[in-house]
Every structure is written in structure tokens, then in C-alpha cells.
Design an enzyme around this catalytic site. Sequence first.
Site, PDB file in Angstrom:
ATOM      1  N   HIS A 233       0.861  -1.193   0.000  1.00 13.03           N
ATOM      2  CA  HIS A 233       0.000   0.000   0.000  1.00 13.03           C
ATOM      3  C   HIS A 233       0.890   1.233   0.000  1.00 13.03           C
ATOM      4  O   HIS A 233       1.858   1.297   0.741  1.00 13.03           O
ATOM      5  CB  HIS A 233      -0.880  -0.031   1.260  1.00 13.03           C
ATOM      6  CG  HIS A 233      -1.906   1.047   1.306  1.00 13.03           C
ATOM      7  ND1 HIS A 233      -1.601   2.363   1.589  1.00 13.03           N
ATOM      8  CD2 HIS A 233      -3.244   1.009   1.084  1.00 13.03           C
ATOM      9  CE1 HIS A 233      -2.713   3.082   1.542  1.00 13.03           C
ATOM     10  NE2 HIS A 233      -3.722   2.300   1.237  1.00 13.03           N
ATOM     11  N   CYS A 271      -3.908   2.414  -4.566  1.00 11.03           N
ATOM     12  CA  CYS A 271      -4.780   3.242  -3.730  1.00 11.03           C
ATOM     13  C   CYS A 271      -4.887   4.604  -4.402  1.00 11.03           C
ATOM     14  O   CYS A 271      -3.948   5.405  -4.367  1.00 11.03           O
ATOM     15  CB  CYS A 271      -4.233   3.362  -2.311  1.00 11.03           C
ATOM     16  SG  CYS A 271      -5.258   4.447  -1.301  1.00 11.03           S
ATOM     17  N   HIS A 298      -7.949   0.439  -4.198  1.00  3.47           N
ATOM     18  CA  HIS A 298      -8.721   1.258  -3.254  1.00  3.47           C
ATOM     19  C   HIS A 298      -9.233   2.440  -4.054  1.00  3.47           C
ATOM     20  O   HIS A 298      -8.422   3.218  -4.570  1.00  3.47           O
ATOM     21  CB  HIS A 298      -7.818   1.809  -2.147  1.00  3.47           C
ATOM     22  CG  HIS A 298      -7.390   0.797  -1.133  1.00  3.47           C
ATOM     23  ND1 HIS A 298      -6.591   1.124  -0.063  1.00  3.47           N
ATOM     24  CD2 HIS A 298      -7.679  -0.515  -1.003  1.00  3.47           C
ATOM     25  CE1 HIS A 298      -6.391   0.038   0.673  1.00  3.47           C
ATOM     26  NE2 HIS A 298      -7.029  -0.968   0.122  1.00  3.47           N
ATOM     27  N   ASP A 350     -12.994   3.091  -0.929  1.00  8.31           N
ATOM     28  CA  ASP A 350     -12.097   3.430   0.165  1.00  8.31           C
ATOM     29  C   ASP A 350     -12.626   4.673   0.860  1.00  8.31           C
ATOM     30  O   ASP A 350     -12.770   5.717   0.245  1.00  8.31           O
ATOM     31  CB  ASP A 350     -10.701   3.691  -0.408  1.00  8.31           C
ATOM     32  CG  ASP A 350      -9.639   3.691   0.675  1.00  8.31           C
ATOM     33  OD1 ASP A 350      -9.906   3.188   1.781  1.00  8.31           O
ATOM     34  OD2 ASP A 350      -8.530   4.186   0.407  1.00  8.31           O
ATOM     35  N   HIS A 351     -12.901   4.542   2.099  1.00  5.46           N
ATOM     36  CA  HIS A 351     -13.429   5.637   2.921  1.00  5.46           C
ATOM     37  C   HIS A 351     -14.767   6.141   2.356  1.00  5.46           C
ATOM     38  O   HIS A 351     -15.180   5.758   1.258  1.00  5.46           O
ATOM     39  CB  HIS A 351     -12.455   6.819   3.038  1.00  5.46           C
ATOM     40  CG  HIS A 351     -11.086   6.395   3.492  1.00  5.46           C
ATOM     41  ND1 HIS A 351     -10.023   7.241   3.534  1.00  5.46           N
ATOM     42  CD2 HIS A 351     -10.614   5.201   3.938  1.00  5.46           C
ATOM     43  CE1 HIS A 351      -8.954   6.590   3.973  1.00  5.46           C
ATOM     44  NE2 HIS A 351      -9.294   5.342   4.215  1.00  5.46           N
ATOM     45  N   TYR A 368     -14.754   5.065   7.737  1.00  6.31           N
ATOM     46  CA  TYR A 368     -15.322   3.734   7.492  1.00  6.31           C
ATOM     47  C   TYR A 368     -16.760   3.608   7.993  1.00  6.31           C
ATOM     48  O   TYR A 368     -17.153   2.601   8.568  1.00  6.31           O
ATOM     49  CB  TYR A 368     -14.412   2.657   8.110  1.00  6.31           C
ATOM     50  CG  TYR A 368     -13.129   2.505   7.340  1.00  6.31           C
ATOM     51  CD1 TYR A 368     -13.078   1.714   6.194  1.00  6.31           C
ATOM     52  CD2 TYR A 368     -11.975   3.184   7.714  1.00  6.31           C
ATOM     53  CE1 TYR A 368     -11.913   1.584   5.460  1.00  6.31           C
ATOM     54  CE2 TYR A 368     -10.794   3.063   6.981  1.00  6.31           C
ATOM     55  CZ  TYR A 368     -10.781   2.254   5.853  1.00  6.31           C
ATOM     56  OH  TYR A 368      -9.626   2.126   5.113  1.00  6.31           O
TER      57      TYR A 368
HETATM   58  C1  DNO Z   1      -6.553   3.577   5.205  1.00  2.00           C
HETATM   59  C2  DNO Z   1      -5.922   2.376   4.731  1.00  2.00           C
HETATM   60  C3  DNO Z   1      -4.629   2.003   5.449  1.00  2.00           C
HETATM   61  C4  DNO Z   1      -4.120   0.716   4.892  1.00  2.00           C
HETATM   62  C5  DNO Z   1      -2.858   0.222   5.461  1.00  2.00           C
HETATM   63  C6  DNO Z   1      -2.359  -0.970   4.654  1.00  2.00           C
HETATM   64  O1  DNO Z   1      -7.702   3.700   5.096  1.00  2.00           O
HETATM   65  O2  DNO Z   1      -5.853   2.357   3.377  1.00  2.00           O
HETATM   66  O3  DNO Z   1      -4.902   1.797   6.797  1.00  2.00           O
HETATM   67  O4  DNO Z   1      -5.059  -0.254   5.165  1.00  2.00           O
HETATM   68  O5  DNO Z   1      -1.912   1.193   5.448  1.00  2.00           O
HETATM   69  O6  DNO Z   1      -1.334  -1.574   5.331  1.00  2.00           O
END
Ligand code: DNO
Length: 393
Positions: A233, A271, A298, A350-351, A368
Amino acid sequence: MLETWRWFGPGDPVTLQKIVQAGAQGVVTSLHHIATGSVWPDEEIARRKREIESHGLSWAVVESIPLHNDIKTRSGDFCKYIDNYRESVRNVGAAGISVVCYNFMPVVDWTRTNLTYTLPNAAQALRFEMTDFAAYDVYLLQRDNAAADYDPGLLARAKQRFEAMTPPERELLEQNIIAGLPGGEGSYDRQGIRRAIAEFIALGVEGMRANLIAFLEEVIPVAEEAGVRMCIHPDDPPFSLFGLPRVVSTAADARTILTAVPSPSNGLTLCAGSFGARADNDLIGMVREFGSHIHFAHLRNIKREPDGSFYESEHLDGDNDIVGLIDALLDEEERRSALGRTDRIPMRPDHGHLLGDEIGQEGVNPGYSFGGRLKGLAELRGVMHALQAVRRR
Ligand code: DNO
């Protein structure tokens, strides 16, 4: 793409049942109760997997098996922790879970300064504000030589900001930055973070990169054998914080990592929000270049500001072309299926924003919430369906 949803385990207020209702098929989770550095036992993995499958879902991605800091600094007990890591990867693979996300961020995992940034429609978003971050670093944490890392204009604004903050505002800012966000690994007090920062700064960028590559050389062969695709990531945000070395921030960083240890098991988590917080990262170009190494996506968007600040915008509306990105990921999937692969790239919304009743509610994990991600997934799903319909024509 495989629609997935991050779940923080049995204590997550967003239950597996709600995930089913959101329409996701895959779950992204971790054994959060196992201490960083310890082996993930087979029976714990099997139990979590059964729980997920009892809802008709699959455990699509492990996010994350966190790395102990000793691995990142290659000091202390790092040999033991690498052995343990290899064991966990073997156990995850043996359970039939084939994607493992992890990161190599020093000291702090993902970082924001404001978890309740109010948007014009009264929804709340996550925000990283440079002035607040500098105010914390220079005036509250008082890290050695911190002022040298900021330009004079920013420093002056940070000082002014800091002086105007009330004690509870200062405390909240500190909590947001160093107490750790959901799924993050670092939680520190002020003394602890100062020590950790000094240790990593001493390592420098090249030292940090060498340690990451050494870790990959030790773990990727085991992942290959276990049928596991590892996907790193990116740094979030993708630039140095606290003067720390960061080595997974740009396309060039990703290229270095993937070419240092060439293997289909050495991959990337694309991401969009993390890489996309830098205008010089071309997300679509990265999908085209790193294609077969993208094991996980993500999907979220951000609005950037000139000083490096940003906030998390609507999933489709922001500075990144999410529709174009999905289109590129669909191309990559087509390429894979032409080669006979039947798996799909797992993506998760993501989020998401805090909306409606969830605003101000206790226990909602920042970023989340249910509603914000539900909206994000619905929009992303719409894009995927539309693009696929066009392709079928
Ligand atoms: C945030 C995430 C991070 C991710 C970690 C992966 O929302 O994308 O917490 O899960 O960094 O190791």
C-alpha cells in the site's frame, strides 16, 4: 472487478449482514486482535474465514498483515519477526486467501489532521491540512529541527494557527495525528513518537528502501510458494511527514520495488486516494505500466491544494479521473482473462463521508462509516456496469 468491503472484525459496527446488503461479495479484513509481529495461527484464520463465509461472503483480501517496526529498521528482533511473517503468509495461503496488502510506512500509518471536516452539504470528510500538521510538528511535538522542513510562509501560518488553538483543539489535533486511525498500526504518546521518528530519520531514504527490498527478498519466495500475491500500500499521504523517509509514494518508487524483486507475487495496492494526492502520479499510466502487478484497488478521490493539503471528496468528483481509472482496470482484467485467468481485481470503496444519522454517532470508524461507503460503492458499481455495457456493444 470484485466488489469488496473493509470490515474491522466482530467489533465493527458495520456488520457482515450490512456488507451483504451493500452488495459487496468480498471482505477485506485482518486479524486485528493479533499483536503486530506474532504469527497468525491457522485456527484463528479458519475461524474468521468461517464467520465471513457463513454470510455468503468470501475473505478476498487480508489488509493488512502489519510489519513490526524492527523489520522496517532491520534492528532488534527483525529475524524472528520476518520468520513469523513468512509463517503468517504461509498460513493465509493455506487457508485459500490469495491477496495480502501491507505497507512500509515509518512510524505513522495513514495520517489526517481533521476527521470531521464539514463540507458545504454538512457531510463530514477526512482532511489533511499542512498548516495544522506543521503546527503540530514544530510547536506541539517540538521535534528537533522540524522548522527546517517547512518554508517560512507555511511556518508563519502554522505559528499563527497554533497560537489561536485552544488546549482541547491542540489535544484533538495530537490525537488525530499520533493515536492511530482505524487499521493503522502506530499509536504513540509524545515521547514515544519522538523516539521512533529519530530512529527512522537516522535510516534515511536509501536505508529504508534497502530494508524494504531485503524484506521482499525474504518474503516474496514464500508468498509464491503459498499462492499469495503481496500488494504494498502506498504512503498516505505520499510525501515525507516529520522528516521521515518514505519510499512508496510515486510511480518511480513502485517501479523500483517491483523490479528489485521480480515476481507475480510482488505487487501493488493501487490506492487512488493515496497516490492521487500528488499531481505528478498518473494513476491511469500506473495501471497501464504495472498491470499484472496490481492485485488490489482502493477507489476514492481527493481535492488537492497547492501546499499539499487535501480532503477526501466524493468518490467520482475530485482531482482524479476515477472513471478513467476503472476503465484502465477493466482493460487489465480483460488482458488477464485472455491469458486464462478467472479471478477479478478486488476493489473496495475506500473511505466515505459521514452522512445523516452517522454524524456525531459514537463508535463510527473515521472514514469507514456505512452510509458514506455505501454511497461510494453504489456510484463505483454504476461506473463499472456502464463501462462494461459499453464494452459489450
Ligand atoms: C486507510 C488504509 C490504510 C491501509 C494500510 C495498509 O484507510 O488504506 O490503513 O489499510 O496502510 O497496510
